[in-house]
Design an enzyme around this catalytic site. Sequence first.
Site, PDB file in Angstrom:
ATOM      1  N   LYS A  15       0.847  -1.200   0.000  1.00 16.84           N
ATOM      2  CA  LYS A  15       0.000   0.000   0.000  1.00 16.84           C
ATOM      3  C   LYS A  15       0.891   1.263   0.000  1.00 16.84           C
ATOM      4  CE  LYS A  15      -3.574  -2.744   2.079  1.00 16.84           C
ATOM      5  NZ  LYS A  15      -4.819  -2.812   2.782  1.00 16.84           N
ATOM      6  N   GLU A 100      -9.361  -0.525  -2.107  1.00 15.32           N
ATOM      7  CA  GLU A 100      -9.037   0.861  -1.751  1.00 15.32           C
ATOM      8  C   GLU A 100      -9.056   1.752  -2.994  1.00 15.32           C
ATOM      9  OE1 GLU A 100      -5.499  -0.116   0.434  1.00 15.32           O
ATOM     10  OE2 GLU A 100      -6.772  -1.027   1.957  1.00 15.32           O
ATOM     11  N   GLU A 170     -10.974 -10.611  -1.647  1.00 18.86           N
ATOM     12  CA  GLU A 170     -10.718  -9.787  -0.467  1.00 18.86           C
ATOM     13  C   GLU A 170     -12.018  -9.150   0.014  1.00 18.86           C
ATOM     14  OE1 GLU A 170      -6.298  -8.579  -0.256  1.00 18.86           O
ATOM     15  OE2 GLU A 170      -7.390  -7.009  -1.281  1.00 18.86           O
ATOM     16  N   GLY A 176      -7.583  -4.752   6.626  1.00 21.14           N
ATOM     17  CA  GLY A 176      -7.007  -3.801   7.568  1.00 21.14           C
ATOM     18  C   GLY A 176      -7.816  -3.644   8.838  1.00 21.14           C
ATOM     19  N   SER A 216      -6.656  -9.202   6.398  1.00 24.92           N
ATOM     20  CA  SER A 216      -6.160  -9.497   7.748  1.00 24.92           C
ATOM     21  C   SER A 216      -5.561 -10.893   7.879  1.00 24.92           C
ATOM     22  CB  SER A 216      -7.259  -9.283   8.798  1.00 24.92           C
ATOM     23  OG  SER A 216      -7.691  -7.934   8.780  1.00 24.92           O
TER      24      SER A 216
HETATM   25  P1  PGA Z   1      -4.628  -6.474   5.183  1.00 23.43           P
HETATM   26  O1  PGA Z   1      -4.756  -5.978   3.669  1.00 23.43           O
HETATM   27  O2  PGA Z   1      -3.848  -7.756   5.151  1.00 23.43           O
HETATM   28  O3  PGA Z   1      -3.916  -5.359   5.889  1.00 23.43           O
HETATM   29  O4  PGA Z   1      -6.027  -6.686   5.689  1.00 23.43           O
HETATM   30  C1  PGA Z   1      -4.982  -6.876   2.632  1.00 23.43           C
HETATM   31  C2  PGA Z   1      -5.068  -6.134   1.333  1.00 23.43           C
HETATM   32  O5  PGA Z   1      -5.588  -5.022   1.311  1.00 23.43           O
HETATM   33  O6  PGA Z   1      -4.611  -6.621   0.284  1.00 23.43           O
END
Ligand code: PGA
Length: 255
Positions: A15, A100, A170, A176, A216
């Site tokens: 990210k 995102e 996802e 997150g 996560s």
């Molecule tokens: P995360 O993000 O492991 O922090 O939940 C996963 C992603 O956005 O690909």
Amino acid sequence: MDKSLRKVVIAGNWKMNKTPDEATALINEIKPLVADANCDVVACVPYIDLFAAMEAAKGSNIKIGAENCHWAESGAFTGEVSANMLKTIGVEYVVIGHSERRQFFGETDVTVQKRVRAALDNGLKVILCVGELLEEREQNVTMEIVRMQTKIALLGVSEAELENIIIAYEPVWAIGTGKTATAAQANEVNCAIRALIGELYGKAAADKIVVQYGGSMNAGNADELLAQYDVDGGLIGGASLKAPDFAAIVKAASK
Ligand code: PGA
């Protein structure tokens, strides 16, 4: 279906984290920890970190990816980077359609499809993200949403090109948030995605497509998630920024 037909892919999604110097340090820290991995290892990093990450990863089993790409080859698209530019500098992977991007930057199924097309045309491997919002899960339309996102993104993609596509399921509510989908929830949707690939491309393609889970995933829950029949790896956000955590997930995937 035969899971051995597929390879497991663990990809970090950094990210908007790490400066180029920090990227070099993190790749250098990860390298020895994943050197004997029995799965593919990818780090998708901010554009500004690509050169540093590729340089640090040279000679190792870590592949480097970007987190997005534009569909045009060049032109008046301030702030964007084209798939062609990524290819030119030697990037191998690109994440497309991350939630995102969809949530905060107006990405739609149609623009995701255009970006997938451009990435494939430039020989990049795509990590295509799909997943439902919390309210969509509560409204019981998870499968419809994930099927629609996948179908539109793959419009015009041939069976041969599918070899360069990884699908990452996802659930947006799990990203997150520390709230992981249960192994059963992850497997159920991953299985539905594979079934859709079967409908669109036939059984051989469905057997081969790599379908990751993301949201996560961490050192503590990776074992159980990755043991699921239809979970062929993970797209890792937060835990990919800590070398020991990322390496623990790679280890879980190597079993
Ligand atoms: P995360 O993000 O492991 O922090 O939940 C996963 C992603 O956005 O690909």
